[in-house]
Design a protein around this motif. Structure first.
Motif, PDB file in Angstrom:
ATOM      1  N   GLU A 123       1.074  -1.055  -0.024  1.00 39.63           N
ATOM      2  CA  GLU A 123       0.011   0.208  -0.252  1.00 39.63           C
ATOM      3  C   GLU A 123       0.558   1.263   0.503  1.00 39.63           C
ATOM      4  N   LEU A 125       0.849   4.575  -0.071  1.00 40.02           N
ATOM      5  CA  LEU A 125      -0.136   5.756   0.312  1.00 40.02           C
ATOM      6  C   LEU A 125       0.944   6.839   1.249  1.00 40.02           C
ATOM      7  N   SER A 126       1.268   6.964   2.038  1.00 41.78           N
ATOM      8  CA  SER A 126       1.888   8.053   2.279  1.00 41.78           C
ATOM      9  C   SER A 126       3.258   8.258   1.647  1.00 41.78           C
ATOM     10  N   SER A 132      -0.474  11.196   8.764  1.00 40.75           N
ATOM     11  CA  SER A 132      -1.648  11.221   9.222  1.00 40.75           C
ATOM     12  C   SER A 132      -2.812  12.402   8.126  1.00 40.75           C
ATOM     13  N   TRP A 156       8.207   4.849   3.211  1.00 42.05           N
ATOM     14  CA  TRP A 156       7.393   4.549   4.174  1.00 42.05           C
ATOM     15  C   TRP A 156       6.410   3.307   3.940  1.00 42.05           C
ATOM     16  N   SER A 158       6.026  -0.329   2.954  1.00 42.56           N
ATOM     17  CA  SER A 158       6.068  -1.492   3.810  1.00 42.56           C
ATOM     18  C   SER A 158       6.005  -2.333   2.872  1.00 42.56           C
ATOM     19  N   ASP A 373      -2.596   9.482  18.006  1.00 40.26           N
ATOM     20  CA  ASP A 373      -3.155  10.995  18.343  1.00 40.26           C
ATOM     21  C   ASP A 373      -4.464  10.285  17.377  1.00 40.26           C
TER      22      ASP A 373
HETATM   23  C1  LIG Z   1       6.080   0.809  10.520  1.00 42.24           C
HETATM   24  C2  LIG Z   1       5.256   1.316   9.434  1.00 42.24           C
HETATM   25  C3  LIG Z   1       4.716   1.225   8.328  1.00 42.24           C
HETATM   26  C4  LIG Z   1       4.539   1.764   7.584  1.00 42.24           C
HETATM   27  N1  LIG Z   1       3.337   1.474   6.155  1.00 42.24           N
HETATM   28  C5  LIG Z   1       3.266   2.357   5.550  1.00 42.24           C
HETATM   29  C6  LIG Z   1       2.183   1.214   3.861  1.00 42.24           C
HETATM   30  O1  LIG Z   1       2.873   0.423   4.113  1.00 42.24           O
HETATM   31  N2  LIG Z   1       1.647   2.584   3.513  1.00 42.24           N
HETATM   32  C7  LIG Z   1       1.746   3.462   3.408  1.00 42.24           C
HETATM   33  O2  LIG Z   1       1.559   4.240   2.852  1.00 42.24           O
HETATM   34  N3  LIG Z   1       2.201   4.336   4.845  1.00 42.24           N
HETATM   35  C8  LIG Z   1       2.866   3.599   5.764  1.00 42.24           C
HETATM   36  N4  LIG Z   1       3.353   4.040   6.512  1.00 42.24           N
HETATM   37  C9  LIG Z   1       3.605   5.661   6.905  1.00 42.24           C
HETATM   38  C10 LIG Z   1       2.856   5.746   7.874  1.00 42.24           C
HETATM   39  O3  LIG Z   1       0.857   5.767   7.743  1.00 42.24           O
HETATM   40  C11 LIG Z   1       2.783   7.262   8.577  1.00 42.24           C
HETATM   41  O4  LIG Z   1       3.947   7.266   9.660  1.00 42.24           O
HETATM   42  C12 LIG Z   1       1.529   7.433   9.232  1.00 42.24           C
HETATM   43  O5  LIG Z   1       0.038   7.619   8.965  1.00 42.24           O
HETATM   44  C13 LIG Z   1       2.128   9.206  10.436  1.00 42.24           C
HETATM   45  O6  LIG Z   1       2.400   9.499   9.393  1.00 42.24           O
HETATM   46  P1  LIG Z   1       3.577  10.314   9.747  1.00 42.24           P
HETATM   47  O7  LIG Z   1       4.660   9.665   9.752  1.00 42.24           O
HETATM   48  O8  LIG Z   1       3.489  11.418   8.268  1.00 42.24           O
HETATM   49  O9  LIG Z   1       3.309  11.164  10.189  1.00 42.24           O
HETATM   50  P2  LIG Z   1       2.541  12.869  10.817  1.00 42.24           P
HETATM   51  O10 LIG Z   1       1.045  12.595  10.304  1.00 42.24           O
HETATM   52  O11 LIG Z   1       3.665  13.790  10.519  1.00 42.24           O
HETATM   53  O12 LIG Z   1       2.792  13.103  12.599  1.00 42.24           O
HETATM   54  C14 LIG Z   1       3.805  13.600  13.596  1.00 42.24           C
HETATM   55  C15 LIG Z   1       3.166  12.925  14.603  1.00 42.24           C
HETATM   56  O13 LIG Z   1       1.919  14.386  14.502  1.00 42.24           O
HETATM   57  C16 LIG Z   1       0.962  13.599  15.124  1.00 42.24           C
HETATM   58  N5  LIG Z   1      -0.242  14.322  14.988  1.00 42.24           N
HETATM   59  C17 LIG Z   1      -0.499  14.463  13.357  1.00 42.24           C
HETATM   60  N6  LIG Z   1      -1.757  14.418  12.647  1.00 42.24           N
HETATM   61  C18 LIG Z   1      -1.794  15.164  14.245  1.00 42.24           C
HETATM   62  C19 LIG Z   1      -3.601  15.876  14.566  1.00 42.24           C
HETATM   63  N7  LIG Z   1      -4.286  16.005  13.531  1.00 42.24           N
HETATM   64  N8  LIG Z   1      -4.282  15.551  15.928  1.00 42.24           N
HETATM   65  C20 LIG Z   1      -3.351  15.788  16.727  1.00 42.24           C
HETATM   66  N9  LIG Z   1      -2.189  14.580  16.551  1.00 42.24           N
HETATM   67  C21 LIG Z   1      -1.983  14.211  15.137  1.00 42.24           C
HETATM   68  C22 LIG Z   1       0.634  12.188  14.864  1.00 42.24           C
HETATM   69  O14 LIG Z   1      -0.055  11.221  15.950  1.00 42.24           O
HETATM   70  C23 LIG Z   1       2.497  11.539  15.574  1.00 42.24           C
HETATM   71  O15 LIG Z   1       2.694  11.248  16.765  1.00 42.24           O
HETATM   72  C24 LIG Z   1       4.041   3.130   7.907  1.00 42.24           C
HETATM   73  C25 LIG Z   1       4.999   3.634   9.156  1.00 42.24           C
HETATM   74  C26 LIG Z   1       5.066   3.244   9.621  1.00 42.24           C
HETATM   75  C27 LIG Z   1       5.512   3.574  11.557  1.00 42.24           C
END
Ligand SMILES: Cc1cc2nc3c(=O)[nH]c(=O)nc-3n(C[C@H](O)[C@H](O)[C@H](O)COP(=O)(O)OP(=O)(O)OC[C@H]3O[C@@H](n4cnc5c(N)ncnc54)[C@H](O)[C@@H]3O)c2cc1C
Length: 394
Positions: A123, A125-126, A132, A156, A158, A373
């Protein structure tokens, strides 16, 4: 379509898994501690040969037409056996999207190979500025005469270095407001213009990838769901992904704890010590709570036939935080072997190395599939009826 008997299906799976040497399946990277084991296309094919992948797909899609709890039982039994079943999770997630919102040509192309376990999926997506807040994504798909041209970069992803295809979200209407104009496609990862770079995770495993798309051609029928609206449909369908992706935690940790208890004397840890007993009995209790939360989420999703966002978010949050507590507390009992176990070929050594990896990966698993969160926000808004907090994530 035969009637589904949960106890009989689980007993059949248990017997078959017990009679199979699971260590013989090659893996592209080790088990990260989610609960669904390591990534092994060969094991996915083994499941396909037994017609076990499409148990909960509707009969017209080539499935057994059993309820969602059949796929749930399958995942839980595989987790309990610690089988290398990670690829199955993605096949189920993408398969569910294609079955529910895919067009006929897309279904004709993919459902057969998915059912037989001969193709693998990721997947994508990110992006670096869209995790988020997925609606900030910038990857773009531009219409061509016979389909789409894809440009952009994902991160990211996976198993992005290992999978054959990915579900990719891309902006298809740059003029539309940021919540509109995003579509989803199935994209082949072995075609010209796709550049995948494995990311080595904290445990030294190539479990993620950065995937860049430079003018990648996508045939028209590979659109999943509505043009400019598919992302919302796919995110709804992926709620099953959060349920299936974490319902494995309790059976997996239950087995892990049994092995830890049997091996603790190896690390000179006294099971008569009240503080040691406190740790293992508390974890045993929390594992059963975790299992019960997912059983409730499953019941709720089956009853409504659709969303149980509150129950799924509660389960995911609990499972991921339990994973962290489990690996930290058990590593504390094992001592230095949890971070430096010798590769001595013993079962205790392999277990200690798995605990050490879990210690490193369990923090990241909190983020995968939606950060804590975001789960808390879902529980607040959809469970407790509170207003959304400022920030506006999905
Ligand atoms: C082990 C692992 C596997 C993954 N696998 C995949 C995958 O297969 N495919 C894929 O597409 N992605 C994947 N990801 C990415 C994952 O979906 C994102 O890391 C996740 O959605 C968080 O996004 P970010 O890393 O950009 O952090 P951010 O969105 O920048 O968030 C950083 C911090 O801020 C907080 N935060 C963000 N927005 C808000 C809000 N509105 N209110 C309160 N707090 C908030 C979050 O909780 C977090 O603690 C993976 C990530 C990991 C760690």
């Amino acid at each position: 379509v035969s009637r589904y008997d949960d106890a009989a299906f689980r007993a059949q799976l248990r017997a078959e898994l017990a009679a199979t040497d699971l260590a013989r399946f090659p893996v592209a990277h080790a088990d990260l501690g989610y609960g669904f084991g390591a990534w092994s296309p060969q094991f996915l094919r083994w499941l396909g040969e037994r017609d076990l992948i499409a148990v909960s797909w509707p009969a017209p899609a080539g499935g057994r037409g059993w309820p969602a709890r059949a796929a749930y039982a399958l995942l839980q039994e595989l987790a309990s056996a610690q089988a290398p079943a990670e690829a199955l999770l993605y096949t189920l997630a993408v398969g569910y999207c294609i079955c529910s919102v895919g067009n006929r040509d897309l279904q004709a192309e993919f459902l057969g190979p998915m059912r037989s376990g001969t193709v693998t999926f990721a997947e994508a997506l990110s992006e670096s500025e869209a995790g988020s807040d997925l609606f900030s994504l910038r990857t773009q798909a531009t219409a061509t005469d016979d389909g789409w041209r894809l440009d952009g970069q994902k991160v990211w992803t996976s198993n992005g270095a290992h999978a054959d295809y990915a579900l990719v979200a891309a902006r298809t209407d740059p003029q539309a407001s940021r919540h509109k104009g995003i579509s989803v496609f199935v994209v082949g990862l072995d075609q010209p213009g796709v550049h995948r770079s494995p990311i080595i995770d904290a445990t030294g495993e190539p479990s993620f990838a950065e995937v860049r798309f430079d003018g990648v051609r996508i045939p028209g029928h590979r659109l999943v769901g509505r043009l400019n609206g598919g992302i919302v449909q796919v995110l709804e369908a992926l709620e099953w992904d959060r349920l299936y992706g974490r319902c494995v935690k309790a059976p997996y940790l239950r087995r892990e704890l049994e092995q830890v208890v049997a091996a603790l004397p190896t690390w000179e840890c006294d099971l008569q010590d009240p503080s040691v007993r406190d740790i293992v009995t508390s974890l045993a209790t929390e594992i059963e709570v975790c299992d019960a939360l997912f059983a409730r989420a499953l019941e709720s999703m089956e009853a409504s036939g659709q969303s149980a966002a509150r129950e799924v978010s509660i389960g995911k949050l609990f499972a991921d935080e339990l994973g962290q507590r489990f690996y930290h507390q058990i590593a504390g009992l094992i001592g230095p072997d949890a971070i430096a176990a010798p590769a001595d070929g013993t079962a205790a050594g392999a277990l200690a190395r798995r605990i050490g990896r879990g210690l490193l990966t369990s923090r990241g698993l909190l983020l995968a599939g939606g950060a804590p969160d975001i789960q808390r926000m879902t529980i607040a808004t959809r469970g407790l009826g509170l207003a959304a907090s400022v920030g506006g994530a999905r």
